[in-house]
Enzyme design. Sequence first.
Site, PDB file in Angstrom:
ATOM      1  N   CYS A 182       0.851  -1.196   0.000  1.00  0.00           N
ATOM      2  CA  CYS A 182       0.000   0.000   0.000  1.00  0.00           C
ATOM      3  C   CYS A 182       0.887   1.248   0.000  1.00  0.00           C
ATOM      4  O   CYS A 182       2.001   1.241   0.523  1.00  0.00           O
ATOM      5  CB  CYS A 182      -0.914   0.012   1.231  1.00  0.00           C
ATOM      6  SG  CYS A 182      -2.076   1.405   1.231  1.00  0.00           S
TER       7      CYS A 182
ATOM      8  N   ASP B  83       0.410   3.755   1.721  1.00  0.00           N
ATOM      9  CA  ASP B  83       0.363   4.334   3.069  1.00  0.00           C
ATOM     10  C   ASP B  83       1.772   4.614   3.613  1.00  0.00           C
ATOM     11  O   ASP B  83       2.637   3.739   3.577  1.00  0.00           O
ATOM     12  CB  ASP B  83      -0.381   3.346   3.994  1.00  0.00           C
ATOM     13  CG  ASP B  83      -0.768   3.976   5.326  1.00  0.00           C
ATOM     14  OD1 ASP B  83       0.142   4.426   6.065  1.00  0.00           O
ATOM     15  OD2 ASP B  83      -1.974   4.020   5.627  1.00  0.00           O
TER      16      ASP B  83
ATOM     17  N   ARG C 257       2.885   4.726   6.456  1.00  0.00           N
ATOM     18  CA  ARG C 257       3.296   3.961   7.643  1.00  0.00           C
ATOM     19  C   ARG C 257       3.818   2.568   7.312  1.00  0.00           C
ATOM     20  O   ARG C 257       4.194   1.813   8.218  1.00  0.00           O
ATOM     21  CB  ARG C 257       2.107   3.836   8.615  1.00  0.00           C
ATOM     22  CG  ARG C 257       1.602   5.160   9.134  1.00  0.00           C
ATOM     23  CD  ARG C 257       0.231   5.012   9.782  1.00  0.00           C
ATOM     24  NE  ARG C 257      -0.784   4.599   8.805  1.00  0.00           N
ATOM     25  CZ  ARG C 257      -2.061   4.348   9.128  1.00  0.00           C
ATOM     26  NH1 ARG C 257      -2.461   4.455  10.360  1.00  0.00           N
ATOM     27  NH2 ARG C 257      -2.913   3.985   8.178  1.00  0.00           N
TER      28      ARG C 257
ATOM     29  N   HIS D 134      -2.225  -3.951   4.977  1.00  0.00           N
ATOM     30  CA  HIS D 134      -2.052  -3.536   6.372  1.00  0.00           C
ATOM     31  C   HIS D 134      -3.393  -3.243   7.017  1.00  0.00           C
ATOM     32  O   HIS D 134      -4.316  -2.771   6.361  1.00  0.00           O
ATOM     33  CB  HIS D 134      -1.129  -2.311   6.468  1.00  0.00           C
ATOM     34  CG  HIS D 134      -1.714  -1.065   5.870  1.00  0.00           C
ATOM     35  ND1 HIS D 134      -2.285  -0.067   6.626  1.00  0.00           N
ATOM     36  CD2 HIS D 134      -1.840  -0.663   4.585  1.00  0.00           C
ATOM     37  CE1 HIS D 134      -2.722   0.901   5.830  1.00  0.00           C
ATOM     38  NE2 HIS D 134      -2.469   0.571   4.580  1.00  0.00           N
TER      39      HIS D 134
ATOM     40  N   CYS E 175      -6.155   0.054   6.789  1.00  0.00           N
ATOM     41  CA  CYS E 175      -5.952   0.603   5.438  1.00  0.00           C
ATOM     42  C   CYS E 175      -7.128   1.515   5.037  1.00  0.00           C
ATOM     43  O   CYS E 175      -8.287   1.080   5.019  1.00  0.00           O
ATOM     44  CB  CYS E 175      -5.815  -0.538   4.428  1.00  0.00           C
ATOM     45  SG  CYS E 175      -5.439   0.041   2.756  1.00  0.00           S
TER      46      CYS E 175
HETATM   47 CO    CO Z   1      -3.463   1.207   2.908  1.00  0.00          CO
END
Ligand code: CO
Length: 211
Positions: free
Chosen positions: A43, A45, A47, A99, A102
């Site tokens: 992803c 993302d 993090r 994750h 998400c």
């Molecule tokens: Co995500």
Amino acid sequence: MNDLYKNLIDNNKKWVESKLKLDPEFFNKLAQGQSPPILWIGCADSRVPANEIIGAEPGEVFVHRNIANMVVHTDMNMLSVLDYAVNVLKVKHVIVCGHYGCGGVKAAMGQQSVGLIDNWIRHIKDVYRLHKKELDSISNEKQRFDTFVELNVKEQVFDLAKTSIIQNAWKNNQELQVHGWVYGVGSGIIKDLGVNVGNDSQLDDVYQLNF
Ligand code: CO
């Protein structure tokens, strides 16, 4: 210029120094080329930084990231990365890493329009529809969300296996395994979902290609 932006370049200088202190040849070696054994599909993302969470150094993992780690069969970007990884770099493992928490998967659970991205998220909604019975039966919302994240990763693993690129590699007896993981942003721990696909036998007949 603001400090946040300026700090990035300063941090880079410090990082280069720290790497050279450990190995003066670090960058000279990387300049020779790459042969990573792993393709990571994760992803976007912030993090979930691929290299960092698996302790990989530059040169060790080929990375493709998008919203909710999706394998969309008409996505030329993903297909090009996959083709290069499988046919040129000859990676041994492809890992789809989703994750918990998400945002893309969360949006797919609801009905609120969030703009153009609705059209990307629709692919995640397709996963919900495929597993509607199981997901609708989970009354706890957090649990339903976590399960949806896991099911989405599993579907992307099978979507990878359905590509002509991966099936062609298997037909040529290329050693190639596809795996599904979920990362906990609140724990740092990776959960292996136990979906390890190394041939087309787990796919419905209709997806198995003859070459
Ligand atoms: Co995500």
